[in-house]
Design an enzyme around this catalytic site. Structure first.
Site, PDB file in Angstrom:
ATOM      1  CG  LEU A   1     -26.224 -31.770 -11.319  1.00 51.53           C
ATOM      2  CD1 LEU A   1     -26.318 -30.466 -12.091  1.00 51.53           C
ATOM      3  CD2 LEU A   1     -27.349 -31.849 -10.317  1.00 51.53           C
ATOM      4  CB  ALA A   2     -25.698 -36.601 -15.914  1.00 51.64           C
TER       5      ALA A   2
ATOM      6  CG  HIS B   1     -15.683 -19.696 -16.323  1.00 50.05           C
ATOM      7  ND1 HIS B   1     -15.634 -18.453 -15.748  1.00 50.05           N
ATOM      8  CD2 HIS B   1     -16.955 -20.108 -16.245  1.00 50.05           C
ATOM      9  CE1 HIS B   1     -16.845 -18.137 -15.336  1.00 50.05           C
ATOM     10  NE2 HIS B   1     -17.670 -19.126 -15.617  1.00 50.05           N
TER      11      HIS B   1
ATOM     12  CB  SER C   1     -20.572 -17.528 -10.279  1.00 50.55           C
ATOM     13  OG  SER C   1     -21.666 -17.377 -11.137  1.00 50.55           O
TER      14      SER C   1
ATOM     15  NE  ARG D   1     -19.627 -19.641 -18.492  1.00 49.32           N
ATOM     16  CZ  ARG D   1     -20.070 -20.641 -17.776  1.00 49.32           C
ATOM     17  NH1 ARG D   1     -19.799 -21.882 -18.132  1.00 49.32           N
ATOM     18  NH2 ARG D   1     -20.781 -20.424 -16.708  1.00 49.32           N
TER      19      ARG D   1
END
Lengths: 262, 637, 215
Positions: B43-44, B266, B284, B330
């Site tokens: 993404l970056a 997570h 998720s 989280r």
């Protein structure tokens, strides 16, 4: 639930594109049925290395079925026997004791072999570069809520957009056609207002890139749909065909004519 | 060297605007004279490469996979936060900023986070314009869901594949620039060293993974967008190719490494099933919107979950945190699961799992709605575990997922090596000690689409970047060093595989620097890692040659760097004598077993300087000042 | 590239040309069969019809047009078939089908080629051979041919290949032309098979009738 099985693997080995390749047979004993197929290959590779033999090269990355990096044709089926999943999601519980499993790379002229089971799928990138996007530069976008998109259209676009670009459609197609891959992107953007301005140009250019790369033509056998890990429907191919006819009728538009592309 | 974060003066709401005005601009006609190297195309990286090319820079992008579309950003499931306040539930830029700083346990830089919240709204606009098929309601408007650590619904999503859709959007933008000839895209390339000339980052040495050739790339600025280092734990939700090599090599060339001990565990992953497991799969966090987390009230209860009546279930998150319930951040949820299992309430064959149960939600809204919201996730769970989550509660356990630490960067995202910019998960800047769900996508895209296009121009326009070609002595030196490392790995010819060493390292780091850390454990780790490293260079077996497609060699190089990096991780964890966010030191906890921060002594960023092999790294400190957010003990009760 | 080049050179364009000509040829087959059925009525009816067609002023342009459709369908179809085989230079060790589709699709090139061979024999037999001149009865000639069991067998066999060709061809043509609809497509798919079978049964009924009619 947990158990172990012994299996025999027939694996395509080929050092590089220039060398000749062939099948080699490996015995894998005591394979835990909880392992994934790729973990089984990891174990086989560990064993090979300990014997001083080169491990089997295969592509993989996320190992959760979304990156599209893993491939393999297993007993004649891209991504293994079950459909609707990637090789990394295939588990050994699917196999029985003493099964013989043949593992081959994806075969297509447009996917040249790199090594063993690894192929080069950058022809997919070429297709995307030819128009698999909306031409919007960073900063040009209006507020997101300006555009209203009916839920069923957004959902259908999302169905198509789920494509992970793994190439199983090509591997399974008797003609090594990438129509389902192209259709996924064309169909996504054809259903969204954002894709409107480049609609004709996109389909013509993407298909030109598709043909240029050496993929075959679709003969509507739907093998692609049957192996697609994201269950992308061939109805998107019908939409691609429709879009193509439409673009043939309307022409690619001024923009492309001006740039001389296509 | 003092760490100057270059935070602009003025009120926080005005800092970014003021800064953008203050930054020098590169004349449009001059932009094409600058070469920019982007390493990593997640993404970056993809968003940065595309945006910079759109501005006119010449961009070269290196991608480790066969296509940018496979970067691990693709695996992000749940969503992306933005302060749009479309649901009218009281959200604002300020609230997103506040939640993120608080969620990060007050260890993030306020100015960066505020900017992140500001541009979050533009990200959604940009992505919608690209054709990202976000979820919508019948009226055609965008839909939102809620996520951990927030009491508003600000998360935009595309089914359970938000990361994929955002990445494909950025990949599309990148592809468009490749077609225009503004980006040179090189796939299957792994950066193995940074080249620094006259104190400035001027290029990289990369290995062509197909033929093994070592290649030199020169540029006026280098952008590292190479993700996090979660695979130091061996088992994590990261992809197999995710690695620390690029950032670690940059660190060795002078870039400070900040807060490596901030690792995120997570809470909702599929539990480990066997010895040969190669990765952990995330489920998720969005599942906690509708799923309820519980364990049996009775220790060692072996009844099937559906046979345990409600009265005998402990919905411990709802019990302990009534206001946030199942949607606590989280770190809190992970520790609570660990505590339940440590105390003997764990379930499943390994007893290292808790239930995430959809029974009530299925009753309330029906299977169709649940399928629509989470279908692909529940299918994925079914594939992996062979259990149907529509019928049996899912079993979940925490797993390493994201790393908040990374290369130190200033407000401009520039590291301590001038000309070396670090974006996305690879930097340390925005999430403090704990990242909130749906914020990683936001940060990666904020950095790439909206921050770097402004700040890179400021650096380039300031001048003083002389012409340097790949024939410079520094390139030769770096290439020779890379070749020497490759030869060294191939020359060992030992008996143990890279995978075995990686697994050993992972076990050590997880045991002593995982969810709970103690001084004794960390010290033990600090002696065990150098020993393992020594063994590695004596016993590792890497077959084949350097000039060929050789996955064993690729892995060996990465594990070699993890073996160095892990020591810094342990050292940072040892030196941070407090608990905060993802860094939980057993010695520092409240009577309710919550993380106890020490704001007096540790409200700072620890940035480590490499001093040479065998030498202790130097710990530098960037104090964090909180002018807009009030430091409190985080409470989600 | 203009529209004409795209139709000629692009993979979809070629397929759409094959689909359009294919559907047109199905139309021709329907009318051909209708004419054939006049044989059941009487020899006179059939011969009058044949006479009418033969002397119709538009028959030459119609035949040229029809030949062009056949030619384009065959040439482009075979081109696609050959190109498709080239797209996978190395075959798989294990060949399998996952889709559950009948192999009709994979055999289009072969069933088409066999139909072409039939076509050549058929046209030679009924257009260029046979009785010429005044009083010559096409009906008698057809009956004569069909009463040869070998000829009839070949004819019926060719019709089976045609059925296989059309069973995939008709529905495939609709997909290629972009006709896809959740309710309509299953009907087209079934309809295509029904039409293929009906045409084949219709054509094959003549030699069978001729053989069993006796004397």
């Amino acid at each position: 639930m947990t158990g172990t099985i012994d299996i025999t693997l027939k694996v395509w080995r080929q050092k590089d594109a220039a060398s000749a390749g062939g099948f080699e047979t490996y015995e894998a004993k005591g394979v835990s049925t909880e392992m994934s197929f790729l973990e089984m290959l990891d174990v086989v590779n560990e064993d090979l290395q300990k014997k001083g033999r080169d491990p089997i090269a295969f592509d993989h990355d996320c190992r959760e079925g979304i990156c599209g990096m893993c491939s393999l044709v297993i007993d004649g089926r891209a991504h293994g026997p079950d459909g609707g999943q990637t090789t990394c999601q295939l588990h050994m519980r699917r196999y029985k004791n003493n099964d013989v499993i043949t593992v081959e790379p994806f075969r297509a002229k447009a996917f040249p072999l790199v090594r063993d089971l690894v192929v080069d799928r950058c022809s997919f990138d070429s297709i995307m570069q030819a128009g698999g996007y909306v031409s919007v530069s960073t900063g040009q976008a209006p507020d997101a809520s300006v555009l209203l998109i009916p839920k069923h259209k957004a959902d259908s676009a999302m169905d198509a957009a789920a494509c992970i670009g793994c190439g199983a459609c090509v591997a399974a197609c008797p003609n090594a056609s990438a129509m389902l891959f192209v259709a996924a992107k064309v169909s996504q953007l054809a259903q969204l207002p954002q894709g409107g301005p480049e609609r004709e140009r996109r389909v013509l250019n993407m298909m030109a890139a598709h043909d240029e790369a050496g993929f075959g033509a679709c003969s509507n056998e739907y093998e692609c749909e049957a192996v697609c890990p994201k269950d992308i429907s061939v109805s998107h191919i019908a939409r691609l065909n429709r879009e193509y006819l439409r673009a043939l009728a309307l022409g690619p538009g001024e923009h492309q004519a001006a740039s001389g592309a296509g | 060297m003092t760490l100057d974060a270059k935070i602009p003066s003025g009120p926080i709401e005005k800092k970014w605007d003021k800064h953008r005005f203050d930054l020098k601009l590169v004349n449009p006609a001059n932009k094409r004279k600058y070469d920019v190297l982007v390493v990593g195309t997640g993404l970056a990286g993809a968003s940065a490469a595309a945006s910079l090319a759109e501005l006119g820079y010449n961009v070269t992008a290196l991608c480790i996979q066969d296509s940018p579309r496979r970067a691990h950003s693709i695996a992000a499931q749940g969503g992306i936060n933005a302060a749009k306040n479309y649901p009218n539930d009281g959200d604002s830029v300020w609230r997103l900023f506040y939640d993120t700083v608080k969620g990060g346990d007050y260890r993030a830089r306020e100015a960066n986070v505020y900017r992140l919240a500001q541009v979050s709204v533009n990200i959604i606009d940009q992505c919608v314009a690209q054709g990202v098929p976000f979820a919508r309601d019948y009226g055609g408007y965008l839909d939102n869901r809620s996520f951990g650590g927030a009491q508003v619904s600000r998360t935009f999503y595309a089914r359970g594949q938000t990361g994929q859709q955002l990445l494909l959007g950025a990949y599309g933008a990148l592809s468009r620039q490749v077609e225009k000839g503004k980006v040179r895209l090189l796939a299957r390339r792994e950066m193995l060293d940074l080249v620094v000339v006259n104190g400035k980052a001027r290029g990289v040495i990369a290995r062509n993974l197909v033929d093994g050739k070592i290649e030199r790339y020169a540029a006026h600025a280098v952008l590292l967008c190479t993700g996090g280092y979660g695979n130091v734990f061996f088992l994590s939700t990261n992809a197999a190719n995710s690695n620390v090599t690029a950032t670690w090599r940059a660190h060795r060339r002078g870039a400070y490494f900040a807060n490596p001990c901030y690792t995120q565990i997570h809470p909702t992953c599929i539990p480990v099933a066997g010895e040969n497991q190669s990765k952990l799969t995330l489920m998720s966090e969005s599942l906690r919107n509708d799923g309820r987390v519980w364990v049996p009230k009775k220790k060692g209860d072996t009844r099937a979950p559906n046979d345990i009546p409600d009265a005998e279930r402990d919905y411990y998150l709802e019990r302990r945190y009534p206001s946030f319930g199942n949607l606590v951040p989280r770190d809190v949820a992970s520790r609570a699961a660990k505590k339940a299992c440590d105390e003997g309430f764990g379930v499943g064959p390994t007893k290292l799992a808790v239930y995430l149960d959809f029974r009530d939600a299925l009753k309330r809204v029906g299977a169709e709605t649940i399928k629509e919201k989470y279908g692909n996730l529940l299918d994925m769970y079914h594939h992996i575990t062979n259990e149907d989550p529509y019928k049996v509660p899912m079993r979940i356990y925490p797993a390493v997922h994201y790393t908040m630490g990374g290369l130190w960067v200033d407000y401009n995202l520039m590291s301590t090596v001038p000309g070396l910019f670090v974006l996305g998960e690879a930097n340390f800047s925005d999430h403090g000690a704990n990242r909130l769900g749906a914020s990683a996508l936001m940060q990666g895209l904020a950095d790439g689409y909206f921050v770097i296009p402004s700040t890179l121009g400021g650096y380039l326009a300031a001048g003083g970047i002389e012409a340097v070609g790949t024939d410079a002595a520094e390139f030769s030196e770096a290439e020779a060093a890379v070749n020497a490392r490759v030869s060294k790995l191939l020359a060992v010819k030992g008996k143990r595989t890279t995978l075995e060493f990686h697994r050993d390292l992972g076990r050590l780091v997880w045991d002593h620097c995982g969810m709970g850390r103690t001084e004794a454990g960390l010290k033990k780790l600090l002696t065990a890692i150098p020993e393992l490293r020594e063994r590695f260079y004596k016993e590792v077996c890497v077959l084949g040659g350097g000039m060929e497609f050789n996955q064993a060699l690729e892995r060996a190089g990465r594990v070699a760097d993890y073996l160095e990096f892990a020591e810094l991780l342990a050292l940072d964890a040892l030196e941070r004598r407090e608990s905060c966010g993802g860094h939980f030191r057993e010695e520092y906890q409240t009577p309710e077993n919550e993380a106890r921060r020490d704001d007096e002594n540790f409200a700072h960023v620890a940035a480590w300087e490499f001093k040479g092999d065998g030498k202790a790294p130097a710990r530098h400190v960037e104090p964090l000042s909180f002018e807009n957010v009030h430091l409190t003990q985080r409470s989600y009760k | 590239m203009n529209t004409c080049d795209r139709l000629k050179n692009s993979s979809i364009g070629k397929k759409q040309v094959v689909a359009l000509t294919g559907l047109a040829l199905v139309g021709f087959l329907v009318s051909h069969l209708a004419g054939n059925f006049l044989m059941f009525k009487s020899a006179e009816a059939f011969d009058t019809y044949a006479e009418f067609l033969e002397h119709h002023p538009l028959i030459i342009p119609a035949e040229i047009g029809l030949a062009a459709f056949f030619l384009v369908h065959i040439v482009v179809g075979l081109k696609v078939f050959v190109e498709n085989r080239r797209a996978r230079p190395t075959r798989y060790e294990v060949e399998s089908s996952t889709s559950g589709q009948p192999y009709a699709a994979r055999w289009m090139g072969y069933t088409g080629s066999l139909t072409l061979i039939f076509l050549i024999v058929h046209i030679t037999t009924f257009k260029f051979l046979g009785p010429e001149g005044e009083g010559a009865s096409l009906f008698s000639w057809v009956m004569f041919c069909f009463r040869n069991p070998l000829y009839s067998l070949g004819y019926v066999g060719a019709m089976v290949f045609l059925a296989i060709h059309l069973a995939h061809g008709i529905k495939s043509a609709f997909q290629t032309l972009g006709v896809s609809h959740p309710q309509l497509t299953p009907l087209i798919e079934k309809g295509g098979v029904v039409i293929a079978l009906a045409l084949t049964a219709g054509f094959a009924s003549l030699p069978i009738w001729a053989l069993t009619r006796g004397g």
